[in-house]
Design an enzyme around this catalytic site. Structure first.
Site, PDB file in Angstrom:
ATOM      1  N   PRO A  10       0.944  -0.966   0.038  1.00  0.00           N
ATOM      2  CA  PRO A  10      -0.010   0.038   0.468  1.00  0.00           C
ATOM      3  C   PRO A  10       1.004   1.701   0.016  1.00  0.00           C
ATOM      4  CG  PRO A  10       0.112  -1.010   1.893  1.00  0.00           C
ATOM      5  CD  PRO A  10       0.659  -2.275   1.460  1.00  0.00           C
ATOM      6  N   ASN A  11       0.685   2.582  -0.624  1.00  0.00           N
ATOM      7  CA  ASN A  11       1.008   3.755  -0.546  1.00  0.00           C
ATOM      8  C   ASN A  11       2.146   3.702  -1.496  1.00  0.00           C
ATOM      9  OD1 ASN A  11      -1.620   4.914   1.138  1.00  0.00           O
ATOM     10  ND2 ASN A  11       0.530   3.940   2.390  1.00  0.00           N
ATOM     11  N   ARG A  18       4.972  11.023  -2.679  1.00  0.00           N
ATOM     12  CA  ARG A  18       4.070  10.410  -0.957  1.00  0.00           C
ATOM     13  C   ARG A  18       6.205  10.748  -0.773  1.00  0.00           C
ATOM     14  NH1 ARG A  18       4.716   4.330   1.155  1.00  0.00           N
ATOM     15  NH2 ARG A  18       4.242   4.583   3.507  1.00  0.00           N
ATOM     16  N   TYR A  23      11.423   8.639   1.081  1.00  0.00           N
ATOM     17  CA  TYR A  23      11.159   7.562   0.008  1.00  0.00           C
ATOM     18  C   TYR A  23      11.313   7.815  -1.069  1.00  0.00           C
ATOM     19  CZ  TYR A  23       7.740   5.608   3.440  1.00  0.00           C
ATOM     20  OH  TYR A  23       7.566   5.526   4.330  1.00  0.00           O
ATOM     21  N   ASN A  74       8.067  -5.445  -1.298  1.00  0.00           N
ATOM     22  CA  ASN A  74       7.712  -4.189  -0.603  1.00  0.00           C
ATOM     23  C   ASN A  74       6.310  -4.178   0.326  1.00  0.00           C
ATOM     24  OD1 ASN A  74       7.844  -2.139   1.260  1.00  0.00           O
ATOM     25  ND2 ASN A  74       9.235  -0.934  -0.734  1.00  0.00           N
ATOM     26  N   ALA A  77       3.183  -0.802   4.666  1.00  0.00           N
ATOM     27  CA  ALA A  77       3.205  -0.593   6.130  1.00  0.00           C
ATOM     28  C   ALA A  77       2.412  -2.680   6.630  1.00  0.00           C
ATOM     29  CB  ALA A  77       1.637  -0.276   6.007  1.00  0.00           C
ATOM     30  N   HIS A  80       4.125  -5.200   8.919  1.00  0.00           N
ATOM     31  CA  HIS A  80       4.271  -4.645  10.769  1.00  0.00           C
ATOM     32  C   HIS A  80       3.609  -5.561  10.577  1.00  0.00           C
ATOM     33  CE1 HIS A  80       8.108  -1.839   9.131  1.00  0.00           C
ATOM     34  NE2 HIS A  80       6.719  -1.091   8.050  1.00  0.00           N
ATOM     35  N   ASP A  87       1.921 -15.786   6.455  1.00  0.00           N
ATOM     36  CA  ASP A  87       1.052 -17.155   6.123  1.00  0.00           C
ATOM     37  C   ASP A  87       1.832 -16.780   4.800  1.00  0.00           C
ATOM     38  OD1 ASP A  87       0.617 -17.556   8.577  1.00  0.00           O
ATOM     39  OD2 ASP A  87      -1.440 -18.008   8.887  1.00  0.00           O
ATOM     40  N   GLU A  98      13.201  -9.260   0.901  1.00  0.00           N
ATOM     41  CA  GLU A  98      12.205  -8.805   1.044  1.00  0.00           C
ATOM     42  C   GLU A  98      12.963  -7.181   0.980  1.00  0.00           C
ATOM     43  OE1 GLU A  98      11.571  -8.612   5.802  1.00  0.00           O
ATOM     44  OE2 GLU A  98      10.849  -6.781   5.431  1.00  0.00           O
ATOM     45  N   HIS A 100      13.262  -2.423   1.298  1.00  0.00           N
ATOM     46  CA  HIS A 100      11.633  -1.797   1.643  1.00  0.00           C
ATOM     47  C   HIS A 100      13.338  -0.076   1.391  1.00  0.00           C
ATOM     48  CE1 HIS A 100       9.661  -3.216   4.121  1.00  0.00           C
ATOM     49  NE2 HIS A 100      10.183  -3.767   4.586  1.00  0.00           N
ATOM     50  N   SER A 102      13.314   3.182   2.701  1.00  0.00           N
ATOM     51  CA  SER A 102      13.675   3.124   4.161  1.00  0.00           C
ATOM     52  C   SER A 102      14.243   2.257   4.575  1.00  0.00           C
ATOM     53  CB  SER A 102      12.611   3.860   3.901  1.00  0.00           C
ATOM     54  OG  SER A 102      11.342   2.782   5.196  1.00  0.00           O
ATOM     55  N   ARG A 107      13.513   3.889  12.330  1.00  0.00           N
ATOM     56  CA  ARG A 107      12.686   4.779  12.109  1.00  0.00           C
ATOM     57  C   ARG A 107      12.257   5.062  12.871  1.00  0.00           C
ATOM     58  NH1 ARG A 107       9.463   4.416   6.349  1.00  0.00           N
ATOM     59  NH2 ARG A 107       8.165   6.436   7.269  1.00  0.00           N
ATOM     60  N   ARG A 112       7.722  -0.027  12.817  1.00  0.00           N
ATOM     61  CA  ARG A 112       8.312  -0.605  11.745  1.00  0.00           C
ATOM     62  C   ARG A 112       9.697  -1.570  12.031  1.00  0.00           C
ATOM     63  NH1 ARG A 112       5.639   2.924   8.031  1.00  0.00           N
ATOM     64  NH2 ARG A 112       5.431   5.511   9.079  1.00  0.00           N
TER      65      ARG A 112
END
Ligand code: DQA
Length: 143
Positions: A10-11, A18, A23, A74, A77, A80, A87, A98, A100, A102, A107, A112
């Site tokens: 998301p986002n 953003r 970012y 990625n 949110a 977290h 699962d 994985e 990210h 940032s 942070r 996070r």
């Protein structure tokens, strides 16, 4: 050519608009083109997707598990707090990396500092901005 997925949560579709101070200024469309180019250079046919709907991400991960497709993820949110994501990652049958933009561990927000993806990730790349996706694709090929 080997297939790989780059999945974004998301986002992340608003990349470039953003919070660029966190970012970066690269847009999502630019990220897609970069990942495809980096993938080609590594011998990967990369498909890049983004969703704001958790079920879509779960469906993509379930299909990747069935097809043994390697994934750069990625989860934004959801990383977290989503046990459904945890699962889904557990079921993957090819390497998962994985990524990210940032570094969530550095942070200020405590939430996070937990990742439900890391337990199933062959590698974690964080804090390198969009360049991190290149590093993640390299890690995917190496794993
Ligand atoms: C993020 C970090 C997450 O904490 C955040 O919720 C995001 C983006 C990153 O790429 O830095 O949406 O995954």
């Amino acid at each position: 050519m080997r297939q790989a997925l780059v999945l974004n949560g998301p986002n992340l579709g608003r990349l470039g608009r953003r919070q660029p101070e966190i970012y970066g200024a690269t847009t999502y469309d630019e990220l897609v083109a970069l990942c495809q180019g980096w993938g080609r250079a590594l011998g990967l046919e990369v498909e890049v997707r983004q969703t704001n709907h958790e079920g879509h991400l779960l469906d993509w991960l379930n299909a990747a598990a069935d097809d043994a497709t390697p994934v750069v993820l990625n989860a934004a949110a959801w990383t977290h707090y989503s046990y459904a994501l945890y699962d889904a990652c557990a079921q993957l049958t090819a390497p998962l990396v994985e990524v990210h933009l940032s570094d969530p561990a550095q942070r200020v927000e405590e939430f996070r500092h937990t990742s439900l993806v890391t337990p199933y990730a062959a590698a974690v790349v964080a804090g390198h901005g969009v360049e991190g996706y290149r590093l993640a694709l390299e890690a995917l090929v190496a794993s």
